[in-house]
Scaffold this active site. Structure first.
Site, PDB file in Angstrom:
ATOM      1  N   CYS A   1     -19.643   1.867  35.022  1.00  0.00           N
ATOM      2  CA  CYS A   1     -19.443   2.202  33.602  1.00  0.00           C
ATOM      3  C   CYS A   1     -18.957   3.653  33.465  1.00  0.00           C
ATOM      4  CB  CYS A   1     -20.766   1.994  32.861  1.00  0.00           C
ATOM      5  SG  CYS A   1     -20.811   2.673  31.197  1.00  0.00           S
TER       6      CYS A   1
ATOM      7  N   CYS B   1     -21.024   5.790  31.160  1.00  0.00           N
ATOM      8  CA  CYS B   1     -22.308   6.113  31.794  1.00  0.00           C
ATOM      9  C   CYS B   1     -22.147   7.281  32.754  1.00  0.00           C
ATOM     10  CB  CYS B   1     -22.843   4.902  32.561  1.00  0.00           C
ATOM     11  SG  CYS B   1     -23.135   3.451  31.533  1.00  0.00           S
TER      12      CYS B   1
END
Length: 96
Positions: free
Chosen positions: A14, A17
């Site tokens: 991600c 993230c």
């Protein structure tokens, strides 16, 4: 104890993230002993994240108290706003 637990739900793939990683560490340092900061990889704990925490998108940040989720913030597209939103969520839950 009575400290809130701040959980970051993420995945290694991600991009948001990954972008949030240093910001989350900075928040953890700023709050010091007031809260406990942990992260949970949804690739390793997907069922737990989905079924127990209700995580449907990442990165998701949650505050847990006494074993229960009490607040949740799902990071949007503007990463620069995320640390302030997480700090507000934590502050809301430090008092009560």
């Amino acid at each position: 104890g009575d400290k809130p637990i701040i959980v970051k739900f993420y995945a290694e793939w991600c991009r948001k993230c990954i972008a949030m990683r240093p910001k989350f560490l900075k928040l953890a340092a700023a709050y010091g002993e007031q809260a406990v900061f942990v992260k949970m990889d949804i690739e390793k704990f997907g069922e737990l994240a989905k079924n127990r925490a209700g995580v449907v998108a990442i990165p998701t940040f949650m505050v847990w108290k006494e074993g229960k989720p009490v607040d949740k913030y799902v990071a949007g597209s503007v990463i620069s706003k995320v640390p302030g939103e997480i700090a507000r969520m934590i502050d809301r839950n430090l008092q009560g």
